[in-house]
Write a protein that holds these residues in place. Sequence first.
Motif, PDB file in Angstrom:
ATOM      1  N   LEU B 115       5.387  -6.551  -2.663  1.00  0.00           N
ATOM      2  CA  LEU B 115       5.195  -7.616  -3.649  1.00  0.00           C
ATOM      3  C   LEU B 115       4.299  -7.172  -4.810  1.00  0.00           C
ATOM      4  N   ASN B 116       3.559  -6.092  -4.606  1.00  0.00           N
ATOM      5  CA  ASN B 116       2.680  -5.535  -5.643  1.00  0.00           C
ATOM      6  C   ASN B 116       1.599  -6.515  -6.128  1.00  0.00           C
ATOM      7  N   PHE B 117       0.971  -7.199  -5.167  1.00  0.00           N
ATOM      8  CA  PHE B 117      -0.234  -7.973  -5.478  1.00  0.00           C
ATOM      9  C   PHE B 117      -1.418  -7.007  -5.625  1.00  0.00           C
ATOM     10  N   ASP B 118      -2.418  -7.415  -6.403  1.00  0.00           N
ATOM     11  CA  ASP B 118      -3.640  -6.618  -6.526  1.00  0.00           C
ATOM     12  C   ASP B 118      -4.597  -6.869  -5.369  1.00  0.00           C
ATOM     13  N   ALA B 119      -4.491  -8.039  -4.751  1.00  0.00           N
ATOM     14  CA  ALA B 119      -5.485  -8.404  -3.744  1.00  0.00           C
ATOM     15  C   ALA B 119      -4.880  -9.347  -2.708  1.00  0.00           C
ATOM     16  N   ARG B 128     -13.474  -4.645  12.383  1.00  0.00           N
ATOM     17  CA  ARG B 128     -13.244  -3.424  11.605  1.00  0.00           C
ATOM     18  C   ARG B 128     -11.776  -2.963  11.556  1.00  0.00           C
ATOM     19  N   ASP B 129     -11.181  -2.717  12.715  1.00  0.00           N
ATOM     20  CA  ASP B 129      -9.838  -2.108  12.680  1.00  0.00           C
ATOM     21  C   ASP B 129      -8.753  -3.091  12.246  1.00  0.00           C
ATOM     22  N   SER B 130      -9.113  -4.345  12.055  1.00  0.00           N
ATOM     23  CA  SER B 130      -8.149  -5.291  11.484  1.00  0.00           C
ATOM     24  C   SER B 130      -8.267  -5.337   9.957  1.00  0.00           C
ATOM     25  N   VAL B 131      -9.372  -4.826   9.429  1.00  0.00           N
ATOM     26  CA  VAL B 131      -9.625  -4.888   7.977  1.00  0.00           C
ATOM     27  C   VAL B 131      -9.374  -3.534   7.304  1.00  0.00           C
ATOM     28  N   GLU B 132      -9.796  -2.452   7.973  1.00  0.00           N
ATOM     29  CA  GLU B 132      -9.723  -1.132   7.325  1.00  0.00           C
ATOM     30  C   GLU B 132      -8.321  -0.728   6.854  1.00  0.00           C
ATOM     31  N   PRO B 133      -7.246  -1.110   7.571  1.00  0.00           N
ATOM     32  CA  PRO B 133      -5.921  -0.713   7.057  1.00  0.00           C
ATOM     33  C   PRO B 133      -5.668  -1.226   5.640  1.00  0.00           C
ATOM     34  N   PHE B 134      -6.240  -2.381   5.297  1.00  0.00           N
ATOM     35  CA  PHE B 134      -6.058  -2.915   3.948  1.00  0.00           C
ATOM     36  C   PHE B 134      -6.881  -2.130   2.925  1.00  0.00           C
ATOM     37  N   LEU B 135      -8.041  -1.639   3.371  1.00  0.00           N
ATOM     38  CA  LEU B 135      -8.976  -0.990   2.447  1.00  0.00           C
ATOM     39  C   LEU B 135      -8.526   0.406   2.026  1.00  0.00           C
ATOM     40  N   SER B 136      -7.519   0.937   2.700  1.00  0.00           N
ATOM     41  CA  SER B 136      -7.095   2.303   2.390  1.00  0.00           C
ATOM     42  C   SER B 136      -6.157   2.370   1.184  1.00  0.00           C
ATOM     43  N   PHE B 137      -5.766   1.214   0.633  1.00  0.00           N
ATOM     44  CA  PHE B 137      -4.862   1.220  -0.523  1.00  0.00           C
ATOM     45  C   PHE B 137      -5.668   1.318  -1.816  1.00  0.00           C
ATOM     46  N   GLU B 138      -5.379   2.350  -2.601  1.00  0.00           N
ATOM     47  CA  GLU B 138      -6.159   2.608  -3.811  1.00  0.00           C
ATOM     48  C   GLU B 138      -5.964   1.496  -4.853  1.00  0.00           C
ATOM     49  N   LYS B 172     -22.678  -8.012   6.037  1.00  0.00           N
ATOM     50  CA  LYS B 172     -23.412  -6.772   6.344  1.00  0.00           C
ATOM     51  C   LYS B 172     -22.520  -5.738   7.021  1.00  0.00           C
ATOM     52  N   ILE B 173     -21.841  -6.185   8.083  1.00  0.00           N
ATOM     53  CA  ILE B 173     -21.036  -5.230   8.859  1.00  0.00           C
ATOM     54  C   ILE B 173     -19.882  -4.696   8.024  1.00  0.00           C
ATOM     55  N   SER B 174     -19.259  -5.577   7.229  1.00  0.00           N
ATOM     56  CA  SER B 174     -18.090  -5.130   6.470  1.00  0.00           C
ATOM     57  C   SER B 174     -18.460  -4.077   5.423  1.00  0.00           C
ATOM     58  N   LYS B 175     -19.727  -4.073   4.992  1.00  0.00           N
ATOM     59  CA  LYS B 175     -20.163  -3.054   4.026  1.00  0.00           C
ATOM     60  C   LYS B 175     -20.065  -1.638   4.589  1.00  0.00           C
ATOM     61  N   SER B 176     -20.040  -1.536   5.926  1.00  0.00           N
ATOM     62  CA  SER B 176     -19.944  -0.203   6.543  1.00  0.00           C
ATOM     63  C   SER B 176     -18.498   0.196   6.830  1.00  0.00           C
ATOM     64  N   TYR B 177     -17.552  -0.692   6.505  1.00  0.00           N
ATOM     65  CA  TYR B 177     -16.145  -0.346   6.767  1.00  0.00           C
ATOM     66  C   TYR B 177     -15.715   0.766   5.825  1.00  0.00           C
ATOM     67  N   LYS B 178     -14.827   1.605   6.312  1.00  0.00           N
ATOM     68  CA  LYS B 178     -14.279   2.681   5.476  1.00  0.00           C
ATOM     69  C   LYS B 178     -13.464   2.061   4.337  1.00  0.00           C
ATOM     70  N   GLY B 179     -13.808   2.401   3.125  1.00  0.00           N
ATOM     71  CA  GLY B 179     -13.093   1.837   1.968  1.00  0.00           C
ATOM     72  C   GLY B 179     -13.714   0.533   1.483  1.00  0.00           C
TER      73      GLY B 179
END
Lengths: 275, 275
Positions: B115-119, B128-138, B172-179
Amino acid sequence: MTTQELVDQIQKKKSFLCIGLDTDLDKIPSHLINEEDPIFSFNKAIIDATHHLCVAYKPNVAFYEAYGIEGWKSLERTIKYLNDNYPEQFTIADAKRGDIGNTSTRYAKAFFENLNFDALTIAPYMGRDSVEPFLSFENKHTILLALTSNAGAFDFQTKKVEGTELYKEVLKISKSYKGADNLMYVVGATKAEYLTKIREIVPTSFLLVPGVGAQGGSLEAVCKYGISSNIGLLINSSRGILYASSGKDFAEAAQEKALQLQSKMQEELEKRNLL
Amino acid sequence: MTTQELVDQIQKKKSFLCIGLDTDLDKIPSHLINEEDPIFSFNKAIIDATHHLCVAYKPNVAFYEAYGIEGWKSLERTIKYLNDNYPEQFTIADAKRGDIGNTSTRYAKAFFENLNFDALTIAPYMGRDSVEPFLSFENKHTILLALTSNAGAFDFQTKKVEGTELYKEVLKISKSYKGADNLMYVVGATKAEYLTKIREIVPTSFLLVPGVGAQGGSLEAVCKYGISSNIGLLINSSRGILYASSGKDFAEAAQEKALQLQSKMQEELEKRNLL
């Protein structure tokens, strides 16, 4: 479907197996790819081969959404096929929705009325008024995430909230929601040792248990700690059944895997005189 | 879109308005109902009338899902129309998804790639592992629910988890997520007094703020406590703009409401020398 009808089906089939339809075009047998709707063709074959061994099917909505409109058509065909041909199956839309009241009502209508699913998974983070709109639908079931099977569950769910772990707080508080009789809970099999504590809070609520098999949870442990007087368990298996074979015998291989799980479930029910 | 491009748009338009496309067939003007795709026709008219006054559009996915495949077609047409005609707009799929890793990846592909949404809005309960897959998209942004605008927010979000409120723990915790650079947060305007504490944890992260207007939150209070050195705010209004008039002048009425909000935002930016 009423909870009692679900219990009746479990006793009739000697199974509390739920088959997760996490259907993935990259994993289904290659000979299906040229079909008009490969996802539905795959699901239909799996359902036809396994329906006598399970009491529930759970399409994972993300897998359908990932293919856009075509994916939604496959989802609609799948739920319609189930409702038309196997109305005794308990159908769960694994969608993990949850939003403010008027939006939750929209989701409830989409899944309970338009698609006619029996149940829907819901995230609890937004609290009471994000959950109650789902609970107002008669004989429809809301399966609230309590303790999930993934590693990230330890980020928040097991943290202590005013002295008690968050997942327990979710169980306790949700019991006071209007329509709480229509609540079930997701509890990951990878955390079977938590089931004793969960049963203290929700002695007979149905628990949807993912994570047996591919994610490493044990069926015996889940039954030992989680089974209740009305059985109260739906154990889900997805990949272990769907992708038991990547050849033309995929439906037979799926049936064989489902039969193995059903046999173990029958043993667990028999040794507790629950049939 | 990069965060800096979003900030540039805000400064250019003197607006940090996000318009929520919670489009409801029961509420749109009756003269549109006989159009081929009334939802898209409505959205297109709203977008054409307001695009110069806002920097973001946020379709609420539930409202589209509620109409099944037809609703998904309306959603696809809407995002395509935005991307083709107003590529400078920051587009948010308000879907509140969240699931285990391989499923999150599916959702991410559906919304960010197909769909090419920005967010995309995401619920944090599964960690963590439910959120990080989303954070890997540039250059794609994940907007995590922190403190929502509904009454149920007090069920869990404001409870103390090991000494600190759950919503703060999520920040706080989400700040340590990759991406984590790709994270933004949902913070309800009805809880503006919490913004000071939130800014202590995430000083410059963008906050998506619903609840101004219909839900009673105040724009001034949100700016007072929430604005950051890079502005860091997207304030959403849905019903107040979309349904400003139920007549043939609905788009002009929406424009007028959007202009009122944009003017107030310009004032807030000017008095802080942020333009």
